[in-house]
Design a protein around this motif. Structure first.
Motif, PDB file in Angstrom:
ATOM      1  N   GLN A 105      67.447  49.664 -26.271  1.00  0.00           N
ATOM      2  CA  GLN A 105      68.280  49.165 -27.354  1.00  0.00           C
ATOM      3  C   GLN A 105      69.332  50.195 -27.751  1.00  0.00           C
ATOM      4  N   GLU A 106      69.944  50.806 -26.761  1.00  0.00           N
ATOM      5  CA  GLU A 106      70.987  51.779 -27.037  1.00  0.00           C
ATOM      6  C   GLU A 106      72.195  51.071 -27.637  1.00  0.00           C
ATOM      7  N   PRO A 107      72.879  51.741 -28.549  1.00  0.00           N
ATOM      8  CA  PRO A 107      74.099  51.121 -29.081  1.00  0.00           C
ATOM      9  C   PRO A 107      75.181  51.077 -28.008  1.00  0.00           C
ATOM     10  N   LEU A 108      75.893  49.980 -27.984  1.00  0.00           N
ATOM     11  CA  LEU A 108      76.985  49.816 -27.025  1.00  0.00           C
ATOM     12  C   LEU A 108      78.304  50.058 -27.741  1.00  0.00           C
ATOM     13  N   LYS A 109      79.204  50.760 -27.078  1.00  0.00           N
ATOM     14  CA  LYS A 109      80.526  51.032 -27.651  1.00  0.00           C
ATOM     15  C   LYS A 109      81.568  50.296 -26.824  1.00  0.00           C
ATOM     16  N   PRO A 110      82.453  49.541 -27.480  1.00  0.00           N
ATOM     17  CA  PRO A 110      83.514  48.877 -26.719  1.00  0.00           C
ATOM     18  C   PRO A 110      84.491  49.915 -26.161  1.00  0.00           C
ATOM     19  N   VAL A 111      84.803  49.769 -24.870  1.00  0.00           N
ATOM     20  CA  VAL A 111      85.724  50.706 -24.239  1.00  0.00           C
ATOM     21  C   VAL A 111      86.992  50.027 -23.744  1.00  0.00           C
ATOM     22  N   GLY A 112      87.034  48.704 -23.710  1.00  0.00           N
ATOM     23  CA  GLY A 112      88.231  48.015 -23.255  1.00  0.00           C
ATOM     24  C   GLY A 112      88.096  46.517 -23.443  1.00  0.00           C
ATOM     25  N   SER A 113      89.239  45.853 -23.464  1.00  0.00           N
ATOM     26  CA  SER A 113      89.220  44.392 -23.575  1.00  0.00           C
ATOM     27  C   SER A 113      90.465  43.823 -22.918  1.00  0.00           C
ATOM     28  N   VAL A 114      90.336  42.603 -22.450  1.00  0.00           N
ATOM     29  CA  VAL A 114      91.447  41.874 -21.833  1.00  0.00           C
ATOM     30  C   VAL A 114      91.417  40.454 -22.385  1.00  0.00           C
ATOM     31  N   GLU A 123      87.658  39.155 -22.723  1.00  0.00           N
ATOM     32  CA  GLU A 123      86.677  39.931 -21.975  1.00  0.00           C
ATOM     33  C   GLU A 123      86.601  41.316 -22.606  1.00  0.00           C
ATOM     34  N   VAL A 124      85.408  41.681 -23.065  1.00  0.00           N
ATOM     35  CA  VAL A 124      85.201  42.978 -23.701  1.00  0.00           C
ATOM     36  C   VAL A 124      84.249  43.775 -22.825  1.00  0.00           C
ATOM     37  N   VAL A 125      84.587  45.027 -22.542  1.00  0.00           N
ATOM     38  CA  VAL A 125      83.743  45.907 -21.732  1.00  0.00           C
ATOM     39  C   VAL A 125      83.116  46.926 -22.668  1.00  0.00           C
ATOM     40  N   TYR A 126      81.777  47.025 -22.604  1.00  0.00           N
ATOM     41  CA  TYR A 126      81.021  47.961 -23.424  1.00  0.00           C
ATOM     42  C   TYR A 126      80.425  49.039 -22.534  1.00  0.00           C
ATOM     43  N   ALA A 127      80.350  50.257 -23.054  1.00  0.00           N
ATOM     44  CA  ALA A 127      79.698  51.370 -22.349  1.00  0.00           C
ATOM     45  C   ALA A 127      78.448  51.757 -23.122  1.00  0.00           C
ATOM     46  N   ARG A 128      77.414  52.125 -22.409  1.00  0.00           N
ATOM     47  CA  ARG A 128      76.175  52.586 -23.047  1.00  0.00           C
ATOM     48  C   ARG A 128      76.352  54.035 -23.493  1.00  0.00           C
TER      49      ARG A 128
END
Length: 147
Positions: free
Chosen positions: A79-88, A118-123
């Motif tokens: 359950q690590e927090p996800l941080k948004p790193v990009g979106s299109v 589209e949102v890209v999340y990084a752990r």
């Protein structure tokens, strides 16, 4: 001179001429052979397959298909927090909904837009990024300048 009634009476008595014997002979030769009426015995031969097909159909319609095994939803390992790193954002549709008059008596054109975001999340701990897609619909008022 004859009246219309006399002409109709004369025409009513007319009859077509009989065809010649050669023509009648050719017509008889060209006639397809007469088919004998089918007996009802052949109908009885069709009843067992039709009854079997009806039984299979009723059994198939009355039987519920087995429930599909439930596939587990893709679980995140932690359950690590996800941080948004990009979106299109992808614009999919634009539709003109028409013109309405607002409270201030000014005409406004309404435009509906549909987007796929589209949102890209990084752990936080690293690893493979996660991509999420969302459908978004907006109704945009556009003021009209009328002079």
């Amino acid at each position: 001179m004859n009246s219309d009634h006399d002409l109709e009476e004369l025409l009513g008595r007319l009859s077509p001429a009989a065809p010649g014997p050669e023509l009648m002979e050719r017509l008889r030769e060209a006639r397809p052979p007469e088919k004998k009426p089918r007996s009802l015995r052949r109908l009885w031969l069709l009843l067992p397959p039709l009854a079997a097909a009806a039984g299979v159909a009723f059994a198939w319609l009355g039987h519920e298909p087995p429930a599909a095994p439930q596939q587990p939803i893709a679980e995140q390992p932690s359950q690590e927090p996800l941080k948004p790193v990009g979106s299109v954002q992808h614009l999919m549709e634009v539709a003109d909904l028409g013109i309405v008059v607002g409270e201030d008596q000014q005409p406004v054109r309404l435009i509906r837009t549909r987007w796929i975001d589209e949102v890209v999340y990084a752990r936080a701990g690293g690893g493979e990024p996660v991509k999420e897609g969302r459908l978004r619909e907006e109704v945009l008022p556009v003021s009209l300048d009328l002079y």
